[in-house]
Design an enzyme around this catalytic site. Structure first.
Site, PDB file in Angstrom:
ATOM      1  N   SER A 162      -3.987  72.523 -14.817  1.00 42.60           N
ATOM      2  CA  SER A 162      -4.963  73.165 -14.287  1.00 42.60           C
ATOM      3  C   SER A 162      -4.246  74.263 -13.277  1.00 42.60           C
ATOM      4  CB  SER A 162      -5.914  72.506 -13.414  1.00 42.60           C
ATOM      5  OG  SER A 162      -7.123  73.017 -13.117  1.00 42.60           O
ATOM      6  N   ASP A 262     -13.970  72.487 -21.896  1.00 39.57           N
ATOM      7  CA  ASP A 262     -13.615  73.329 -20.526  1.00 39.57           C
ATOM      8  C   ASP A 262     -13.538  74.656 -20.518  1.00 39.57           C
ATOM      9  OD1 ASP A 262     -11.839  73.704 -18.171  1.00 39.57           O
ATOM     10  OD2 ASP A 262     -10.104  73.005 -19.383  1.00 39.57           O
ATOM     11  N   HIS A 292     -12.095  68.857 -18.871  1.00 47.00           N
ATOM     12  CA  HIS A 292     -11.094  69.541 -17.515  1.00 47.00           C
ATOM     13  C   HIS A 292     -10.442  68.033 -17.042  1.00 47.00           C
ATOM     14  CE1 HIS A 292      -8.959  72.276 -15.319  1.00 47.00           C
ATOM     15  NE2 HIS A 292      -9.219  71.606 -14.242  1.00 47.00           N
TER      16      HIS A 292
END
Length: 334
Positions: A162, A262, A292
């Protein structure tokens, strides 16, 4: 499931939406409550009991502050090299303690040493503080490989999830721009690589399809971005939004792994295609049914196991995509 963003079609059917809503995080105001989130994460984190599994060290920043790093050792060290890990959390939450279990899993499943970086967090330390810390540790490891077991630059792999994947991509871009030696590879897990996550203006279908009601929301990403880079005019610069880089040549060989459900999926895959178009050997994989943040899941998780299948084979040199993935069709790709 219908194709996300298809005209007049919901991104998922009602039953699927109901099931996925069970995994949605409660909506909080990240700008007001980020400290509460940090405390909750730390309360749930687990420190390893075996003192031989990890080693805490520090790298001194250019201004004299210490950057904590934690080395994790696999139960059986079977492979050379180091995985230099930058944790996720929107540049605002997460640290080496909350990612300890994740890094132990990474070390055990890959058979490699993992070095986790406790970079400074926004909003107390906005851009470029966290990136500078990641750069400092990376350059230190490249210049003094004995600090992590004697790994040559080619045997050092940047890994991030991320926001951590954003930092890994930015580190590689900055090193290349300055003509500095780069690590041999990078693994970008569901990376955030561009600034616009408003469903009304984003060029990516996945933002509209999965930007509400799931593990990560579009509004949360926008809050994180605002805390990380408070100046809206600078959010489209390449070290904040790597997909905006004009020059993507000379990057380390790359694995991009996205999660099907996601909002960051399409931009991550677009970045992989952009790297490939610029001549960087790049492998792009999508984990079906995954949300995610899957890298923090328990080892028995199917999504985690599938992701590590891709990661391990990539580390072994396999650059072939396991299947073709459909590109976005709205002109968003470079």
């Amino acid at each position: 499931m219908t194709r996300p963003g298809s005209p007049g079609q919901p991104p998922v059917n009602r039953l699927t939406s109901a099931v996925l809503s069970l995994f949605a995080a409660p909506r909080i105001d990240m700008r007001a409550d980020y400290e509460k989130v940090r405390r909750a994460q730390r309360a749930l984190s687990r420190t390893p009991r075996d003192p031989y599994r990890f080693l805490d060290q520090a790298v001194r920043g250019e201004d004299g502050h210490e950057i904590p790093v934690r080395l994790f050792f696999p139960r059986t060290l079977t492979k050379p090299g180091v995985l230099l890990f930058f944790h996720g959390g929107g540049w605002v939450t997460g640290d080496i303690d909350t990612y300890t279990s994740t890094c132990l899993t990474m070390a055990d499943l890959t058979g490699r040493i993992v070095c986790s970086v406790d970079y400074r967090l926004a909003p107390e330390h906005p851009y470029p503080a966290g990136l500078q810390d990641c750069l400092r540790v990376t350059e230190t490891l490249l210049e003094r490989p004995y600090l992590a077991g004697g790994a040559d630059p080619e045997d050092i792999t940047l890994v991030g999830d991320s926001a951590g994947a954003n930092l890994a991509a930015a580190v590689s871009l900055d090193l290349h721009r300055r003509g500095v030696t780069l690590p041999g590879a990078q693994v970008l897990l569901y990376p955030v690589v561009q600034w616009d996550h408003d469903p009304r203006t984003s060029p990516y279908d996945s933002v509209r399809a999965y930007g509400t009601g799931l593990r990560l929301t579009a509004l949360e990403v926008r809050d994180y971005m605002a805390m990380y880079q408070p100046d809206p005019a600078l959010r489209a610069t390449e070290l904040v939004s790597p997909l905006a880089a004009e020059d993507l040549t000379g990057q380390p060989r790359t694995l991009v792994v996205t999660a099907e459900l996601d909002l960051l999926r399409d931009e991550g895959e677009a970045y992989g295609r952009a790297l490939r178009a610029a001549g960087t050997p790049t492998r792009i994989e999508r984990v079906d049914g995954a949300l995610h943040g899957f890298i923090i899941l328990p080892r028995f998780s199917r999504a985690l196991a599938r992701a590590y299948d891709h990661i391990i084979s990539f580390l072994e040199g396999d650059m072939a995509d396991s299947r073709p993935l459909e590109a976005t069709t709205d002109g968003a790709d470079r």
